[in-house]
Enzyme design. Sequence first.
Site: not given
Ligand code: IVH
Length: 673
Positions: A116, A118, A120, A226, A317, A411, A414, A429, A435
């Site tokens: 999935e 991640k 933000d 989502y 990440k 400086c 001063c 300085c 100063c």
């Molecule tokens: S699962 C059991 N799925 O990442 C695991 N988290 O570092 C809990 N986040 O607090 C989260 N996309 O805010 C999960 N597809 C995703 C995510 C996701 C973003 C965030 C979430 C969580 C943080 C964990």
Amino acid sequence: MTERKQLTQRLQYLRGEINRHNQNYFQFDAPQIPDVDFDALMQELQKLEESNPSFIVADSPTQRVGSAPLSSFEQVQHPVPMLSLANAFSDEEFQAFDARLNERLDSTDELEYMVEPKLDGLAISLLYEEGVLVQAATRGDGRTGENVTNNVKTITAIPLLLRGEGLPNKVEIRGEVFMPLAGFRRLNERAIAAGDKAFANPRNAAAGSLRQLDSRVAASRPLAFYCYGIGFLEGYQLPSTQSDMFEVLATWGLPVCDQLLVASGLQQCHQAYRVLAEKRALLPYEIDGVVYKINRFSEQQRLGFVSRAPRWAIARKFPAQEKMTTVTSIDVQVGRTGAITPVARLAPVFVGGVTVTNVTLHNADEMRRKDVRIGDTVIVRRAGDVIPEIVSVVQEKRPSTSELFVMPERCPACDSPVERADGEAIARCSAGLYCSAQVKESIKHFASRKAMDVDGLGAKVVEQLVSEGLVKTPADLYRLSLSQLSGLQRMAEKSASNLLAALQKSKSTTLPRFLYALGIREVGEVTAVSLADYFLNLDRLRQASVAELEAVPDVGPVVAQHLRAFFDLAHNDDVISSLLDMGVHWVDVVSVGEQVTALSGKVFVLTGALSSMSRNQAKEALLALGAKVTASVSKKTDYLVAGDDPGSKLKKALSLEVDVLSEEDLLLLINDH
Ligand code: IVH
């Protein structure tokens, strides 16, 4: 047609139209009617519902407009803790994770993962009872969050009612609230046009919107959502995989991310990461990596959890973002100890989620090594919360007009001569506390959280106080009057009296905090604690010789010299005496002997986020028990306390076979003593 039927039809029409326009506006960023026309539809619906309250339905758009402001958020206990995720930063780290899971599951087959994006934004918990949204809460510390139901109800993507037959009696949906990029840009354009401050990035904007006490403000913010999991479930048979779960959630009307993939084995997992990394720039929302989750719930259950994260999931990440921009000028900043630091001013560039306009070049050598010149095109990097830096200069783009920056000999604040000691990279300085720039920085440091902790004494206030000659030394802070403070710009009488109260409160402190607040070179919080532990009171420390000072753990010849030089300056002596005269005080610890505990002398390193306290609090608790807390893991480390997202220190500790403690272990240790 009966009147009743007519009314029902009109209500249905209005609700349908409003929902459609809301979706066009918030989700697709493509409004089809002017705002006034939309407002007219909404007003008509509101009026009709007001005069016919029995026709109000839970998912009417009127239920999303927000309500009167709250004075604070209630706390909500999460029955199932909201966890965070461990991180992997390379293919190899993911491979090691996969190998660990194979071993734990006693399997040699390729494991199946749900991959999935991640997202933000911010994690949210949505509680539906009999299909009705009854409560929404933030993650908070994972155990206790804040009740943000009023704000969440204004998010059009979140259903107020679940659809379909055979819904669970109770289900807690977990997911991410975020601000799509188009809405974020529009919001910032409007803020700037109105003379307000822009948000640094979509995540901050989403967080700020969710934490609005006035849900009518939240209603005007383009938030989206989502789902990605289920917290607890009652009266329903959970499907057997994460991917099937998404299908069920979608049929209930919950928004599911459109970039989900199922991957089997390492190759497909690596491939999925690369696919998403490439798509990232094209997505209408920000993602900062991918999350791999073991697809089968039965396997998730067998794997379980470690401290604050599931064993069955990991976040990979994306690497730090890099962008190109130009150096418009270079100038210098004067720090607390007189250090003169060159700073490159940049054409604003959005990188790693924030707009960067200046970066430190650290010192003249570093500037020369990177060969940064005014007019150059440079590559700027920023990852997460890390300070932005210049990676390199794009030599091919260097204009013939580019200019070398020469460090000033005097400086800028001063005009005193700048000196650079032999073998030192930093120029300083030479004026010390004559100063004004050094005075400003040392006052800011004195008041900072880990020092005297004066709430409300921010940079702007300090700058005015020093510029207007009201404060020349930290002791002058305690001589300020209400009328002097309320005479400052942007300082109402209320804030002035709060600041006076905060100053008063700060007088009651501890010896380590006081020592740290003095801003002696190389004396950080840890050294300050060692000094206080060793000498027990200020007078003994003030009189100590260099040799005696060197006997303190943590104190080498350089620090000992700095300490002696500091106390030898008559000015510093005067400031300390004035501070004590003004009422700054602490309780001296009587004897180390009485303090010996099982933790005395044990060396701890803290890493990752703790949920029940801050790392600082943990550190203070450990120091109070006689333990030492250091910044990095070495052979001398006795224990590593690993919170959430522990990173490289954990690896190092494991490789050195240092004992690793969870937050729970730490609490037990502290409470046992
Ligand atoms: S699962 C059991 N799925 O990442 C695991 N988290 O570092 C809990 N986040 O607090 C989260 N996309 O805010 C999960 N597809 C995703 C995510 C996701 C973003 C965030 C979430 C969580 C943080 C964990």
